[in-house]
Design a protein around this motif. Structure first.
Motif, mmCIF file in Angstrom:
data_model
loop_
_atom_site.group_PDB
_atom_site.id
_atom_site.type_symbol
_atom_site.label_atom_id
_atom_site.label_comp_id
_atom_site.label_asym_id
_atom_site.label_seq_id
_atom_site.Cartn_x
_atom_site.Cartn_y
_atom_site.Cartn_z
ATOM 1 N N SER A 121 38.344 8.673 42.524
ATOM 2 C CA SER A 121 37.544 8.769 43.741
ATOM 3 C C SER A 121 36.062 8.613 43.443
ATOM 4 N N SER A 122 35.337 8.057 44.386
ATOM 5 C CA SER A 122 33.889 7.909 44.233
ATOM 6 C C SER A 122 33.187 9.261 44.194
ATOM 7 N N ARG A 143 43.328 12.935 38.956
ATOM 8 C CA ARG A 143 42.845 12.416 40.241
ATOM 9 C C ARG A 143 42.359 13.537 41.162
#
Length: 241
Positions: A119-120, A87
């Motif tokens: 996450s984008s 992440r």
């Protein structure tokens, strides 16, 4: 998550620029995790795996921090030991090799389920098998029926008769991680990938129930917020079902 699917990594200025743009910062300021898993089914695969990690087309681009994520180890350790690391990474670099083996380990390790939740701003960068395995359905040729991560081919893997001219190799369909809704055929017209001719790519694409991009080593497919385009200094072709 943003996606950059390449045939042979960062091979030219256009693909390098696309990667930096997706990261939103210089490579020297970004962290990355490299996945070498797809190389292990090949004889002596540990050696090319090491070379891939430091190779100048991906792992050796000068990342601020570079770690190795070995998918076959993940089921034996607690998620708390590796999920936060994934992440926190700016980029997930997925190397080439055997796409069927890689896709099986992406699912078995839990990475396939984790990737869509990142996450984008995170960037998935695939090379060859790493690009193929990001798709929903893919095809690949093998000299003999291949084995997946859990043994021989499962029922969902279908072996088709070899298209004429495919050098006594069998064409196999597999299930990928489903990160994108199109297919990818890398190494288009590469002299060392004799079965990746344009004619064979068209035959393979006929077995994929989605638009399929055949790309050479100077091209990449980029996906941002669902929008797909091709970055290329070479040749590529889009096949539609």
């Amino acid at each position: 998550m943003k996606i950059l699917l390449t045939s042979s990594g960062v091979t030219n200025a256009s693909i390098a620029g696309a990667l930096v743009e997706l990261l939103g910062k210089p490579i020297a300021e970004a962290s990355a995790l490299f996945i070498p898993t797809a190389l292990y089914p090949f004889p002596g695969g540990a050696y090319p795996a090491a070379r891939a990690v430091s190779g100048e087309r991906l792992g050796g681009l000068g990342w601020k921090a570079l770690g190795i994520l070995e998918l076959s180890a993940l089921p034996s350790i607690e998620e708390e030991a590796w999920v936060p690391t994934v992440r926190e990474a700016d980029a997930i670099l997925v190397g080439g090799g055997d796409p069927l083996f890689l896709a099986n380990w992406m699912r078995r390790s839990g990475l396939a389920d984790l990737l869509p939740t990142l996450s984008s701003e995170a960037v998935y960068v695939g090379v060859s098998a790493g690009s193929i395995a990001a798709t929903t359905t893919f095809v690949e040729t093998y000299p003999e029926p291949p084995r997946g991560a859990d043994g021989p081919l499962k029922a969902e893997d279908v072996v088709f008769p070899t298209p004429e001219g495919d050098l006594d190799r069998i064409l196999v369909t597999g299930q990928g991680a489903g990160l994108v809704d199109f297919g990818v055929i890398p190494h288009l017209e590469h002299p060392h990938h004799l079965d990746a001719s344009l004619a064979n790519a068209e035959r393979w694409a006929a077995h994929i129930p989605a638009p399929t991009y055949a790309i050479d080593d100077e091209s990449a497919v980029r996906v941002v917020d669902g929008a797909v385009d091709v970055v290329s200094e070479g040749v590529w072709k889009l096949f539609t079902p």
